[in-house]
Motif scaffolding. Sequence first.
Motif, PDB file in Angstrom:
ATOM      1  N   VAL A  10       0.846  -1.193   0.000  1.00  0.00           N
ATOM      2  CA  VAL A  10       0.000   0.000   0.000  1.00  0.00           C
ATOM      3  C   VAL A  10       0.886   1.249   0.000  1.00  0.00           C
ATOM      4  CG1 VAL A  10      -1.793   1.260   1.243  1.00  0.00           C
ATOM      5  CG2 VAL A  10      -1.857  -1.245   1.154  1.00  0.00           C
ATOM      6  N   TYR A  11       1.965   1.225   0.768  1.00  0.00           N
ATOM      7  CA  TYR A  11       2.892   2.361   0.800  1.00  0.00           C
ATOM      8  C   TYR A  11       3.421   2.671  -0.603  1.00  0.00           C
ATOM      9  CZ  TYR A  11       6.978   5.222   1.652  1.00  0.00           C
ATOM     10  OH  TYR A  11       7.899   6.241   1.598  1.00  0.00           O
ATOM     11  N   ARG A  12       3.753   1.627  -1.354  1.00  0.00           N
ATOM     12  CA  ARG A  12       4.278   1.845  -2.712  1.00  0.00           C
ATOM     13  C   ARG A  12       3.281   2.602  -3.578  1.00  0.00           C
ATOM     14  NH1 ARG A  12       7.091  -2.910  -1.673  1.00  0.00           N
ATOM     15  NH2 ARG A  12       5.510  -4.353  -2.423  1.00  0.00           N
ATOM     16  N   VAL A  13       1.999   2.410  -3.362  1.00  0.00           N
ATOM     17  CA  VAL A  13       0.977   3.127  -4.133  1.00  0.00           C
ATOM     18  C   VAL A  13       0.861   4.567  -3.652  1.00  0.00           C
ATOM     19  CG1 VAL A  13      -1.480   3.265  -4.692  1.00  0.00           C
ATOM     20  CG2 VAL A  13      -0.301   1.060  -4.776  1.00  0.00           C
ATOM     21  N   VAL A  14       0.700   4.784  -2.345  1.00  0.00           N
ATOM     22  CA  VAL A  14       0.453   6.150  -1.858  1.00  0.00           C
ATOM     23  C   VAL A  14       1.669   7.057  -2.005  1.00  0.00           C
ATOM     24  CG1 VAL A  14      -1.402   5.467  -0.308  1.00  0.00           C
ATOM     25  CG2 VAL A  14       0.928   5.670   0.594  1.00  0.00           C
ATOM     26  N   SER A  15       2.852   6.482  -2.149  1.00  0.00           N
ATOM     27  CA  SER A  15       4.052   7.305  -2.316  1.00  0.00           C
ATOM     28  C   SER A  15       4.484   7.434  -3.777  1.00  0.00           C
ATOM     29  CB  SER A  15       5.208   6.728  -1.486  1.00  0.00           C
ATOM     30  OG  SER A  15       5.580   5.443  -1.970  1.00  0.00           O
ATOM     31  N   ASP A  16       3.687   6.877  -4.687  1.00  0.00           N
ATOM     32  CA  ASP A  16       4.000   6.900  -6.119  1.00  0.00           C
ATOM     33  C   ASP A  16       3.117   7.934  -6.821  1.00  0.00           C
ATOM     34  OD1 ASP A  16       5.256   5.551  -8.540  1.00  0.00           O
ATOM     35  OD2 ASP A  16       3.115   5.318  -8.975  1.00  0.00           O
ATOM     36  N   LEU A  17       3.729   8.972  -7.388  1.00  0.00           N
ATOM     37  CA  LEU A  17       2.954  10.057  -7.987  1.00  0.00           C
ATOM     38  C   LEU A  17       2.014   9.585  -9.104  1.00  0.00           C
ATOM     39  CD1 LEU A  17       5.615  12.937  -8.065  1.00  0.00           C
ATOM     40  CD2 LEU A  17       3.933  12.392  -6.285  1.00  0.00           C
ATOM     41  N   PRO A  18       2.471   8.776 -10.066  1.00  0.00           N
ATOM     42  CA  PRO A  18       1.532   8.328 -11.106  1.00  0.00           C
ATOM     43  C   PRO A  18       0.378   7.480 -10.555  1.00  0.00           C
ATOM     44  CG  PRO A  18       3.790   8.043 -11.864  1.00  0.00           C
ATOM     45  CD  PRO A  18       3.858   8.401 -10.398  1.00  0.00           C
ATOM     46  N   ALA A  19       0.654   6.630  -9.581  1.00  0.00           N
ATOM     47  CA  ALA A  19      -0.417   5.801  -9.011  1.00  0.00           C
ATOM     48  C   ALA A  19      -1.445   6.670  -8.289  1.00  0.00           C
ATOM     49  CB  ALA A  19       0.165   4.762  -8.050  1.00  0.00           C
ATOM     50  N   MET A  20      -0.990   7.672  -7.564  1.00  0.00           N
ATOM     51  CA  MET A  20      -1.922   8.539  -6.847  1.00  0.00           C
ATOM     52  C   MET A  20      -2.673   9.475  -7.792  1.00  0.00           C
ATOM     53  SD  MET A  20      -2.268   7.544  -3.845  1.00  0.00           S
ATOM     54  CE  MET A  20      -3.093   8.872  -2.977  1.00  0.00           C
ATOM     55  N   ALA A  21      -2.095   9.771  -8.947  1.00  0.00           N
ATOM     56  CA  ALA A  21      -2.815  10.579  -9.938  1.00  0.00           C
ATOM     57  C   ALA A  21      -4.051   9.825 -10.425  1.00  0.00           C
ATOM     58  CB  ALA A  21      -1.910  10.936 -11.107  1.00  0.00           C
ATOM     59  N   VAL A  22      -4.000   8.499 -10.414  1.00  0.00           N
ATOM     60  CA  VAL A  22      -5.141   7.677 -10.800  1.00  0.00           C
ATOM     61  C   VAL A  22      -6.125   7.558  -9.631  1.00  0.00           C
ATOM     62  CG1 VAL A  22      -5.851   5.336 -11.467  1.00  0.00           C
ATOM     63  CG2 VAL A  22      -3.833   6.377 -12.514  1.00  0.00           C
ATOM     64  N   ALA A  23      -5.617   7.423  -8.416  1.00  0.00           N
ATOM     65  CA  ALA A  23      -6.465   7.170  -7.254  1.00  0.00           C
ATOM     66  C   ALA A  23      -7.084   8.427  -6.647  1.00  0.00           C
ATOM     67  CB  ALA A  23      -5.660   6.439  -6.176  1.00  0.00           C
ATOM     68  N   ALA A  24      -6.362   9.526  -6.646  1.00  0.00           N
ATOM     69  CA  ALA A  24      -6.812  10.722  -5.935  1.00  0.00           C
ATOM     70  C   ALA A  24      -7.919  11.458  -6.689  1.00  0.00           C
ATOM     71  CB  ALA A  24      -5.628  11.661  -5.696  1.00  0.00           C
ATOM     72  N   GLU A  25      -8.677  12.225  -5.952  1.00  0.00           N
ATOM     73  CA  GLU A  25      -9.822  12.933  -6.521  1.00  0.00           C
ATOM     74  C   GLU A  25      -9.414  14.212  -7.250  1.00  0.00           C
ATOM     75  OE1 GLU A  25     -13.868  13.183  -7.402  1.00  0.00           O
ATOM     76  OE2 GLU A  25     -12.702  11.540  -6.589  1.00  0.00           O
ATOM     77  N   GLU A  26      -8.514  15.019  -6.696  1.00  0.00           N
ATOM     78  CA  GLU A  26      -8.128  16.284  -7.329  1.00  0.00           C
ATOM     79  C   GLU A  26      -6.698  16.262  -7.885  1.00  0.00           C
ATOM     80  OE1 GLU A  26     -10.945  19.392  -4.831  1.00  0.00           O
ATOM     81  OE2 GLU A  26      -8.817  19.378  -4.423  1.00  0.00           O
ATOM     82  N   PHE A  27      -5.822  15.474  -7.300  1.00  0.00           N
ATOM     83  CA  PHE A  27      -4.441  15.368  -7.760  1.00  0.00           C
ATOM     84  C   PHE A  27      -4.424  14.599  -9.077  1.00  0.00           C
ATOM     85  CE2 PHE A  27      -0.405  12.946  -7.812  1.00  0.00           C
ATOM     86  CZ  PHE A  27       0.493  14.000  -7.801  1.00  0.00           C
ATOM     87  N   VAL A  28      -3.917  15.217 -10.142  1.00  0.00           N
ATOM     88  CA  VAL A  28      -3.925  14.554 -11.445  1.00  0.00           C
ATOM     89  C   VAL A  28      -2.524  14.257 -11.972  1.00  0.00           C
ATOM     90  CG1 VAL A  28      -6.188  15.445 -12.093  1.00  0.00           C
ATOM     91  CG2 VAL A  28      -4.133  16.743 -12.705  1.00  0.00           C
ATOM     92  N   GLY A  29      -1.510  14.582 -11.187  1.00  0.00           N
ATOM     93  CA  GLY A  29      -0.151  14.262 -11.600  1.00  0.00           C
ATOM     94  C   GLY A  29       0.864  15.105 -10.880  1.00  0.00           C
ATOM     95  N   GLY A  30       2.098  14.673 -11.003  1.00  0.00           N
ATOM     96  CA  GLY A  30       3.169  15.408 -10.355  1.00  0.00           C
ATOM     97  C   GLY A  30       4.504  15.039 -10.951  1.00  0.00           C
ATOM     98  N   SER A  31       5.478  15.877 -10.661  1.00  0.00           N
ATOM     99  CA  SER A  31       6.835  15.665 -11.156  1.00  0.00           C
ATOM    100  C   SER A  31       7.815  15.872 -10.014  1.00  0.00           C
ATOM    101  CB  SER A  31       7.172  16.677 -12.250  1.00  0.00           C
ATOM    102  OG  SER A  31       6.201  16.700 -13.246  1.00  0.00           O
TER     103      SER A  31
END
Length: 154
Positions: A19-40
Amino acid sequence: MSTPTARGEIDIDAPAEDVYRVVSDLPAMAVAAEEFVGGSWLRGAEEAAPGARFRGRNRRGWRRWSTLATVTDAEPGRRFAFEVTSLGLPVARWQYDLEPRGDGCRLTESTWDKRKSWFSRLTVVATGVSDRASVNTENIARTLSRVKVAVETR
């Protein structure tokens, strides 16, 4: 630390490290999060580590904005957290805590609104949200559900 302005939790049938690998991964959270759509990641950072910074891209409807985040905690299987600023001003702290439970874990997502009142009023224009605590509570519930599905269906 004070009480979060929004919080949610969910039990996930997967090890906390997964689960940590998902929540700390920007592309994965861009898919899961409601407002966050990406990061660099910035300045050569390639993954979550204390002091690493990333530019976050966010969207709500037609509104778009970016923020700067600095990772404060990056403890695999335990906690991922970061402080968010915009225009050089504090915005929020986001934190993901993981608690092993049998073969799975409990994931808790929390946020603390750190905006000054005058800045909160200005961000309504950028985000379209006047009651950030209520919206974040709803967003957290959706995000946690998506993280659960993403991890459990792997």
